[in-house]
Motif scaffolding. Structure first.
Motif, PDB file in Angstrom:
ATOM      1  N   ALA A 212      39.194  24.450  43.987  1.00 16.72           N
ATOM      2  CA  ALA A 212      40.759  24.325  43.014  1.00 16.72           C
ATOM      3  C   ALA A 212      40.140  23.866  41.670  1.00 16.72           C
ATOM      4  CB  ALA A 212      41.317  23.083  43.697  1.00 16.72           C
ATOM      5  N   ARG A 213      38.867  23.233  41.466  1.00 15.55           N
ATOM      6  CA  ARG A 213      38.633  23.071  40.020  1.00 15.55           C
ATOM      7  C   ARG A 213      38.186  24.276  39.328  1.00 15.55           C
ATOM      8  NH1 ARG A 213      33.827  18.534  40.278  1.00 15.55           N
ATOM      9  NH2 ARG A 213      33.979  18.925  37.949  1.00 15.55           N
ATOM     10  N   ILE A 214      37.476  25.195  40.044  1.00 14.97           N
ATOM     11  CA  ILE A 214      37.225  26.660  39.280  1.00 14.97           C
ATOM     12  C   ILE A 214      38.333  27.110  38.898  1.00 14.97           C
ATOM     13  CG2 ILE A 214      36.275  28.559  40.115  1.00 14.97           C
ATOM     14  CD1 ILE A 214      34.378  27.201  42.026  1.00 14.97           C
ATOM     15  N   ARG A 215      39.432  27.244  39.759  1.00 17.84           N
ATOM     16  CA  ARG A 215      40.988  27.866  39.369  1.00 17.84           C
ATOM     17  C   ARG A 215      41.525  27.070  38.432  1.00 17.84           C
ATOM     18  NH1 ARG A 215      42.178  32.432  40.126  1.00 17.84           N
ATOM     19  NH2 ARG A 215      44.319  31.930  40.696  1.00 17.84           N
ATOM     20  N   GLN A 216      41.631  25.755  38.293  1.00 15.33           N
ATOM     21  CA  GLN A 216      42.002  24.896  37.292  1.00 15.33           C
ATOM     22  C   GLN A 216      41.319  25.019  35.981  1.00 15.33           C
ATOM     23  OE1 GLN A 216      41.749  21.037  38.694  1.00 15.33           O
ATOM     24  NE2 GLN A 216      43.363  21.441  40.546  1.00 15.33           N
ATOM     25  N   ARG A 217      39.939  25.181  35.828  1.00 15.92           N
ATOM     26  CA  ARG A 217      39.389  25.606  34.659  1.00 15.92           C
ATOM     27  C   ARG A 217      38.863  26.812  34.384  1.00 15.92           C
ATOM     28  NH1 ARG A 217      34.134  21.615  36.126  1.00 15.92           N
ATOM     29  NH2 ARG A 217      33.163  22.584  34.655  1.00 15.92           N
ATOM     30  N   GLN A 218      39.624  27.865  35.073  1.00 15.85           N
ATOM     31  CA  GLN A 218      39.891  29.262  34.878  1.00 15.85           C
ATOM     32  C   GLN A 218      38.413  29.904  34.566  1.00 15.85           C
ATOM     33  OE1 GLN A 218      42.642  29.355  31.347  1.00 15.85           O
ATOM     34  NE2 GLN A 218      44.251  29.798  32.756  1.00 15.85           N
ATOM     35  N   ILE A 219      37.475  29.175  35.494  1.00 17.23           N
ATOM     36  CA  ILE A 219      36.286  29.851  35.530  1.00 17.23           C
ATOM     37  C   ILE A 219      36.237  31.392  36.315  1.00 17.23           C
ATOM     38  CG2 ILE A 219      33.857  29.577  36.447  1.00 17.23           C
ATOM     39  CD1 ILE A 219      34.417  26.635  36.442  1.00 17.23           C
ATOM     40  N   PRO A 220      35.751  32.464  35.468  1.00 19.56           N
ATOM     41  CA  PRO A 220      36.152  33.798  35.978  1.00 19.56           C
ATOM     42  C   PRO A 220      35.139  33.930  37.200  1.00 19.56           C
ATOM     43  CG  PRO A 220      34.863  33.780  33.871  1.00 19.56           C
ATOM     44  CD  PRO A 220      35.112  32.419  34.262  1.00 19.56           C
ATOM     45  N   VAL A 221      35.084  33.323  38.404  1.00 23.16           N
ATOM     46  CA  VAL A 221      34.651  33.849  39.617  1.00 23.16           C
ATOM     47  C   VAL A 221      35.243  34.684  40.281  1.00 23.16           C
ATOM     48  CG1 VAL A 221      33.733  32.646  41.692  1.00 23.16           C
ATOM     49  CG2 VAL A 221      33.683  31.372  39.896  1.00 23.16           C
ATOM     50  N   GLN A 222      34.450  35.878  40.624  1.00 22.55           N
ATOM     51  CA  GLN A 222      35.115  36.882  41.626  1.00 22.55           C
ATOM     52  C   GLN A 222      35.614  36.679  42.932  1.00 22.55           C
ATOM     53  OE1 GLN A 222      35.259  39.798  39.615  1.00 22.55           O
ATOM     54  NE2 GLN A 222      34.417  38.399  38.157  1.00 22.55           N
ATOM     55  N   GLY A 223      35.062  35.601  43.518  1.00 14.07           N
ATOM     56  CA  GLY A 223      35.345  35.233  44.756  1.00 14.07           C
ATOM     57  C   GLY A 223      34.341  34.569  45.474  1.00 14.07           C
ATOM     58  N   VAL A 224      34.210  34.267  46.751  1.00 16.77           N
ATOM     59  CA  VAL A 224      33.229  33.773  47.592  1.00 16.77           C
ATOM     60  C   VAL A 224      32.682  34.535  48.472  1.00 16.77           C
ATOM     61  CG1 VAL A 224      32.764  31.796  49.385  1.00 16.77           C
ATOM     62  CG2 VAL A 224      34.492  31.522  47.393  1.00 16.77           C
ATOM     63  N   LEU A 225      31.097  34.828  48.720  1.00 16.24           N
ATOM     64  CA  LEU A 225      30.417  35.416  49.755  1.00 16.24           C
ATOM     65  C   LEU A 225      30.373  34.467  50.816  1.00 16.24           C
ATOM     66  CD1 LEU A 225      28.320  37.770  47.380  1.00 16.24           C
ATOM     67  CD2 LEU A 225      30.648  38.218  48.416  1.00 16.24           C
ATOM     68  N   LEU A 226      31.026  34.328  51.680  1.00 17.34           N
ATOM     69  CA  LEU A 226      30.781  33.266  53.134  1.00 17.34           C
ATOM     70  C   LEU A 226      30.071  34.003  54.185  1.00 17.34           C
ATOM     71  CD1 LEU A 226      31.692  30.517  53.653  1.00 17.34           C
ATOM     72  CD2 LEU A 226      33.782  31.505  54.973  1.00 17.34           C
ATOM     73  N   TYR A 227      28.945  33.521  54.523  1.00 18.48           N
ATOM     74  CA  TYR A 227      28.179  34.110  55.353  1.00 18.48           C
ATOM     75  C   TYR A 227      27.431  33.096  56.335  1.00 18.48           C
ATOM     76  CZ  TYR A 227      24.107  33.050  52.646  1.00 18.48           C
ATOM     77  OH  TYR A 227      22.945  32.620  51.762  1.00 18.48           O
TER      78      TYR A 227
END
Length: 267
Positions: A212-227
């Motif tokens: 949620a913080r990543i989204r609020q700060r508009q950090i341009p992360v592409q997504g999560v590689l969950l493994y």
């Protein structure tokens, strides 16, 4: 070869050409799930750039112009997916990290691969605030680069237990922002059971709050590689680790998506 190796990547769905800048098995972290035998604390050794380039040219020649695909790779995976800076430790600890990127870029251009395959950096992100690492990331961005940035846990205790580092989640998020603003970046998150217990409710909540913080700060992360755990750990804690059910990963992935980031899942 010392630096270059091929692998059929389950996550990539094709052949990945690995570049290992840590043939001394040294890393500044010591993740409990790490597959590197005899892992030691430390940094990358001096890199012989000429040898690295020779090895990379030889392997790409065999893959693209020889019979490597036909004789070594299952039929459904006969495509070159990427060149990946990965291996037996933290690749950005190499003092010549920017020069390595330049070397790879020259070879990619000579094999007409520029813009056609990914150049991937698999990193714990701990050195992303160093000028030479930022220089390398900027160079990667010009080569269709992509960073897989380790973010396994979002509490200080979780990071100490899983990654065996005293880096704080806040510091890691600062480095993530630096990285993502220089080069396209995915979070890379490994989840597993420790002593037969999945990550605690508090740990999961902290991770979702970080998203949620990543989204609020508009950090341009592409997504999560969950493994999850697909190969055995080679660390002393290996006997305490076990894979989580695929359904657990899928449920956690759904919660991450609800928090605002795309997710790719590899059990």
């Amino acid at each position: 070869m010392t630096y270059v190796y091929p692998v059929v990547s389950r996550r990539a769905g094709g052949v990945s050409v690995g570049v290992n800048l840590n043939p001394n098995n040294a890393c500044n972290w010591a993740c409990v799930y790490c597959q590197v035998p005899e892992l030691a604390r430390g940094t990358a050794p001096d890199i012989d750039l000429a040898q690295l380039e020779t090895e990379l040219r030889a392997l790409l020649g065999d893959i693209l112009q020889g019979d490597f695909m036909q004789t070594r790779v299952p039929e459904g995976a006969r495509r070159l997916n990427d060149i990946a800076l990965s291996g037996n430790g933290e690749p950005t600890s190499a003092r010549v990290f920017p020069q390595v990127i330049e070397c790879i870029g020259r070879v990619m251009a000579d094999f007409d691969l520029s813009g056609k395959i990914k150049l991937v950096l698999i990193t714990n992100g701990s050195l992303a605030d160093r000028p030479r690492v930022r220089d390398g990331l900027q160079k990667m961005a010009l080569l269709n680069g992509e960073v897989w940035f380790k973010f396994d846990r979002a509490t200080a205790g979780g990071m100490r237990a899983v990654n065996q580092t005293r880096t704080t989640p806040d510091r890691q998020l600062e480095r993530l922002e630096l990285t993502a603003r220089l080069c396209p970046t995915w979070l890379q998150t490994c989840v597993f059971a420790l002593d037969d217990m999945p990550p605690s409710d508090a740990e999961q909540a902290a991770y979702l709050a970080a998203v949620a913080r990543i989204r609020q700060r508009q950090i341009p992360v592409q997504g999560v590689l969950l493994y999850g755990l697909a190969r055995p750990s080679m660390q002393p804690q290996a006997g305490r680790l076990s894979a989580l059910p695929a359904a657990w990963l899928d449920e956690f992935a759904a919660r991450i998506r609800s928090a605002g980031l795309p997710v790719k899942v590899s059990p």
